[in-house]
Motif scaffolding. Structure first.
Motif, PDB file in Angstrom:
ATOM      1  N   LEU A   8     -56.682-122.851  -8.359  1.00 41.38           N
ATOM      2  CA  LEU A   8     -57.152-123.752  -7.312  1.00 41.38           C
ATOM      3  C   LEU A   8     -57.518-125.110  -7.897  1.00 41.38           C
ATOM      4  O   LEU A   8     -57.186-126.157  -7.335  1.00 41.38           O
ATOM      5  CB  LEU A   8     -58.359-123.126  -6.608  1.00 41.38           C
ATOM      6  CG  LEU A   8     -58.824-123.806  -5.321  1.00 41.38           C
ATOM      7  CD1 LEU A   8     -57.696-123.835  -4.283  1.00 41.38           C
ATOM      8  CD2 LEU A   8     -60.033-123.072  -4.747  1.00 41.38           C
ATOM      9  N   ALA A  11     -54.336-126.865  -8.715  1.00 47.07           N
ATOM     10  CA  ALA A  11     -53.677-127.318  -7.484  1.00 47.07           C
ATOM     11  C   ALA A  11     -54.393-128.542  -6.906  1.00 47.07           C
ATOM     12  O   ALA A  11     -53.754-129.474  -6.411  1.00 47.07           O
ATOM     13  CB  ALA A  11     -53.648-126.187  -6.457  1.00 47.07           C
ATOM     14  N   ALA A  12     -55.731-128.539  -6.982  1.00 45.68           N
ATOM     15  CA  ALA A  12     -56.501-129.672  -6.453  1.00 45.68           C
ATOM     16  C   ALA A  12     -56.198-130.940  -7.236  1.00 45.68           C
ATOM     17  O   ALA A  12     -56.019-132.020  -6.665  1.00 45.68           O
ATOM     18  CB  ALA A  12     -57.991-129.357  -6.507  1.00 45.68           C
ATOM     19  N   ARG A  13     -56.105-130.780  -8.555  1.00 44.83           N
ATOM     20  CA  ARG A  13     -55.795-131.933  -9.391  1.00 44.83           C
ATOM     21  C   ARG A  13     -54.400-132.486  -9.050  1.00 44.83           C
ATOM     22  O   ARG A  13     -54.192-133.689  -8.947  1.00 44.83           O
ATOM     23  CB  ARG A  13     -55.824-131.534 -10.872  1.00 44.83           C
ATOM     24  CG  ARG A  13     -56.620-132.441 -11.754  1.00 44.83           C
ATOM     25  CD  ARG A  13     -56.558-131.992 -13.196  1.00 44.83           C
ATOM     26  NE  ARG A  13     -57.687-131.180 -13.563  1.00 44.83           N
ATOM     27  CZ  ARG A  13     -58.878-131.659 -13.918  1.00 44.83           C
ATOM     28  NH1 ARG A  13     -59.104-132.949 -13.923  1.00 44.83           N
ATOM     29  NH2 ARG A  13     -59.850-130.850 -14.270  1.00 44.83           N
TER      30      ARG A  13
ATOM     31  N   PHE B  24     -63.456-136.328 -11.335  1.00 48.70           N
ATOM     32  CA  PHE B  24     -62.808-135.207 -10.647  1.00 48.70           C
ATOM     33  C   PHE B  24     -63.623-133.919 -10.716  1.00 48.70           C
ATOM     34  O   PHE B  24     -63.904-133.286  -9.699  1.00 48.70           O
ATOM     35  CB  PHE B  24     -61.407-134.958 -11.226  1.00 48.70           C
ATOM     36  CG  PHE B  24     -60.662-133.880 -10.512  1.00 48.70           C
ATOM     37  CD1 PHE B  24     -60.810-132.544 -10.887  1.00 48.70           C
ATOM     38  CD2 PHE B  24     -59.861-134.159  -9.422  1.00 48.70           C
ATOM     39  CE1 PHE B  24     -60.149-131.533 -10.200  1.00 48.70           C
ATOM     40  CE2 PHE B  24     -59.191-133.156  -8.729  1.00 48.70           C
ATOM     41  CZ  PHE B  24     -59.348-131.843  -9.121  1.00 48.70           C
ATOM     42  N   TYR B  28     -65.248-131.774  -7.668  1.00 51.39           N
ATOM     43  CA  TYR B  28     -64.745-130.422  -7.394  1.00 51.39           C
ATOM     44  C   TYR B  28     -65.891-129.419  -7.337  1.00 51.39           C
ATOM     45  O   TYR B  28     -66.017-128.626  -6.400  1.00 51.39           O
ATOM     46  CB  TYR B  28     -63.743-130.025  -8.485  1.00 51.39           C
ATOM     47  CG  TYR B  28     -63.136-128.658  -8.261  1.00 51.39           C
ATOM     48  CD1 TYR B  28     -63.732-127.513  -8.810  1.00 51.39           C
ATOM     49  CD2 TYR B  28     -61.985-128.499  -7.495  1.00 51.39           C
ATOM     50  CE1 TYR B  28     -63.184-126.261  -8.591  1.00 51.39           C
ATOM     51  CE2 TYR B  28     -61.434-127.249  -7.275  1.00 51.39           C
ATOM     52  CZ  TYR B  28     -62.035-126.129  -7.827  1.00 51.39           C
ATOM     53  OH  TYR B  28     -61.494-124.885  -7.607  1.00 51.39           O
ATOM     54  N   GLN B  54     -59.304-122.985   1.176  1.00 45.91           N
ATOM     55  CA  GLN B  54     -58.435-123.521   0.122  1.00 45.91           C
ATOM     56  C   GLN B  54     -57.582-124.673   0.648  1.00 45.91           C
ATOM     57  O   GLN B  54     -57.422-125.693  -0.031  1.00 45.91           O
ATOM     58  CB  GLN B  54     -57.558-122.404  -0.456  1.00 45.91           C
ATOM     59  CG  GLN B  54     -58.383-121.378  -1.197  1.00 45.91           C
ATOM     60  CD  GLN B  54     -57.548-120.342  -1.929  1.00 45.91           C
ATOM     61  OE1 GLN B  54     -56.334-120.438  -2.003  1.00 45.91           O
ATOM     62  NE2 GLN B  54     -58.214-119.334  -2.477  1.00 45.91           N
ATOM     63  N   LEU B  57     -59.821-127.713   1.000  1.00 47.83           N
ATOM     64  CA  LEU B  57     -60.178-128.300  -0.298  1.00 47.83           C
ATOM     65  C   LEU B  57     -59.021-129.140  -0.836  1.00 47.83           C
ATOM     66  O   LEU B  57     -59.203-130.274  -1.298  1.00 47.83           O
ATOM     67  CB  LEU B  57     -60.521-127.196  -1.287  1.00 47.83           C
ATOM     68  CG  LEU B  57     -60.973-127.690  -2.660  1.00 47.83           C
ATOM     69  CD1 LEU B  57     -62.376-128.246  -2.582  1.00 47.83           C
ATOM     70  CD2 LEU B  57     -60.903-126.579  -3.699  1.00 47.83           C
ATOM     71  N   LEU B  58     -57.817-128.582  -0.774  1.00 49.51           N
ATOM     72  CA  LEU B  58     -56.645-129.301  -1.300  1.00 49.51           C
ATOM     73  C   LEU B  58     -56.381-130.574  -0.492  1.00 49.51           C
ATOM     74  O   LEU B  58     -56.003-131.608  -1.047  1.00 49.51           O
ATOM     75  CB  LEU B  58     -55.406-128.396  -1.296  1.00 49.51           C
ATOM     76  CG  LEU B  58     -55.495-127.185  -2.230  1.00 49.51           C
ATOM     77  CD1 LEU B  58     -54.226-126.351  -2.151  1.00 49.51           C
ATOM     78  CD2 LEU B  58     -55.724-127.610  -3.675  1.00 49.51           C
ATOM     79  N   PHE B  61     -58.717-133.409  -1.628  1.00 44.79           N
ATOM     80  CA  PHE B  61     -58.284-134.092  -2.843  1.00 44.79           C
ATOM     81  C   PHE B  61     -57.005-134.895  -2.637  1.00 44.79           C
ATOM     82  O   PHE B  61     -56.817-135.951  -3.243  1.00 44.79           O
ATOM     83  CB  PHE B  61     -58.134-133.094  -4.003  1.00 44.79           C
ATOM     84  CG  PHE B  61     -59.456-132.710  -4.582  1.00 44.79           C
ATOM     85  CD1 PHE B  61     -60.051-131.525  -4.235  1.00 44.79           C
ATOM     86  CD2 PHE B  61     -60.116-133.564  -5.443  1.00 44.79           C
ATOM     87  CE1 PHE B  61     -61.292-131.184  -4.737  1.00 44.79           C
ATOM     88  CE2 PHE B  61     -61.362-133.243  -5.959  1.00 44.79           C
ATOM     89  CZ  PHE B  61     -61.956-132.048  -5.602  1.00 44.79           C
ATOM     90  N   GLU B  62     -56.138-134.410  -1.766  1.00 45.38           N
ATOM     91  CA  GLU B  62     -54.898-135.146  -1.496  1.00 45.38           C
ATOM     92  C   GLU B  62     -55.200-136.476  -0.804  1.00 45.38           C
ATOM     93  O   GLU B  62     -54.497-137.468  -1.019  1.00 45.38           O
ATOM     94  CB  GLU B  62     -53.998-134.300  -0.593  1.00 45.38           C
ATOM     95  CG  GLU B  62     -52.633-134.904  -0.333  1.00 45.38           C
ATOM     96  CD  GLU B  62     -51.862-134.105   0.709  1.00 45.38           C
ATOM     97  OE1 GLU B  62     -52.122-132.899   0.862  1.00 45.38           O
ATOM     98  OE2 GLU B  62     -51.004-134.706   1.365  1.00 45.38           O
TER      99      GLU B  62
END
Lengths: 180, 182
Positions: A8, A11-13, B24, B28, B54, B57-58, B61-62
């Motif tokens: 995760l 993937a976030a990075r 970052f 996070y 999930q 969260l993604l 960040f995107e």
């Protein structure tokens, strides 16, 4: 689909970088009008296309990197535009007709580069931090943008313009180094 | 979340939005538990909650580079999580609608048969009808009398059995010719 914590985080990075990359191409679009004008006005399409492609890539790259690099993109484009305008007008006035006028044309480009360099330096000294990054981005982009106009004056014109930019931004570079 | 931690998070998110990759990990570590607890409060089942957490969260960040630094980051982050919850609920509602529409169609077909079984049965009937249409009227009549146990013509039982055998053999032949199988 369930991911492990490590997956995760990775993937976030990745999404972070992809998100930045996706929007960085908007910065490249700012360079398009200059490229199109240069293609129309200058008689060296190969130089325009190479310099134009390099300029778009540089704009996207610095925008993606972010921080003061990104701030340097717009400043570089504006300063470079001024540097490109000078030989363009000189050409219209017949000062870049070639032959004996070549040296005069190169001097005009040098002057245009100096104007661009002064604009960049003036902006850089006002930054509280990240001056070095700002200068790297803005001078590269100014030189590439300026070369779109100075292609009229040939390689000598482009080099003269770049020299003008670098000479006038040198004090700001040295100050930034001393502070870091 | 106390004021101090909230302010630290806001500062870190702004730095990350600006392109400072050093921020970052800090973002996070702070954002993940927030998004997780937010989603779990709103989504009943744990599998769905995990997906939503999930995905949200993604997405954060995107899209963090789009954040306006003049506006607070925490509501923006929770807004993205809320949108994912809403998307999940819409999907669940659509699935429920589709399921009830399928169930209605099944009830129209036959109370004890699925739509698939009904379609297969119809196909089989059509195939049998096609095979029967190749037979002579005499064969058809013999098979009909045998199936329906109708009144036999004025012939002996043995003769009727012989006729029935030949009619069925011709039907089998026709079926094999059409479908390549018995």
């Amino acid at each position: 689909m369930a991911r492990t914590e490590h997956d995760l985080l990775t993937a976030a990075r990745r999404q972070y970088e992809l998100g930045r990359l996706g929007s960085s191409w908007r910065a490249s679009a700012l360079a398009l009008p200059m490229i199109l004008i240069s293609l129309r006005a200058c008689n060296r399409p190969e130089v325009t296309l190479v310099a134009g492609a390099a300029l778009m890539i540089a704009c996207a790259f610095f925008s993606w990197r972010g921080l003061s690099y990104k701030k340097g993109v717009f400043s570089g484009l504006v300063a470079g535009f001024m540097a490109a305008l000078v030989p363009f007008f000189a050409f219209q006035l017949g000062l870049c007709a070639g032959g004996a006028m070549a040296a005069l044309c190169q001097a005009v480009c040098l002057f245009g580069g100096a104007v661009a360099g002064a604009m960049i330096a003036a902006r850089a000294v006002r930054l509280a931090e990240g001056r070095r990054r700002f200068l790297i981005a803005s001078t590269s982009i100014a030189c590439l943008t300026g070369s779109l106009g100075c292609a009229l004056a040939g390689l000598g014109g482009v080099l003269g313009m770049a020299l003008g930019v670098l000479v006038l931004t040198a004090p700001a570079v040295l100050t930034a180094r001393a502070e870091s | 979340m106390d004021q101090r931690r909230r302010e630290a998070l806001e500062r870190a998110v702004v730095r990350l939005a600006d392109g400072d990759r050093d921020a970052f990990d800090e973002v996070y570590v702070a954002v993940w538990p927030l998004v997780r607890s937010f989603a779990r409060r709103l989504v009943p089942t744990s599998d769905d909650a995990e997906d939503v957490e999930q995905t949200a969260l993604l997405k954060v960040f995107e899209r963090v580079h789009e954040l306006d630094p003049r506006r607070p980051a925490l509501p923006w982050i929770l807004g993205i999580a809320a949108y994912e919850v809403k998307t999940l609920r819409k999907k669940a509602a659509r699935r429920k609608e589709d399921r009830s529409a399928t169930q209605k169609t099944e009830r129209l077909v036959a109370p004890d048969r699925s739509v698939e079984e009904a379609m297969q049965s119809r196909e089989l009937e059509d195939s049998v009808r096609d095979a029967l249409s190749t037979l002579q009227p005499g064969d058809l009549e013999t098979i009909r009398i045998a199936i329906l146990e109708d009144e036999r013509p004025a012939i002996s039982a043995a003769t009727f059995r012989k006729r029935l055998q030949r009619a069925l053999a011709r039907l089998r032949q026709a079926w094999r010719a059409m479908h390549g199988t018995d």
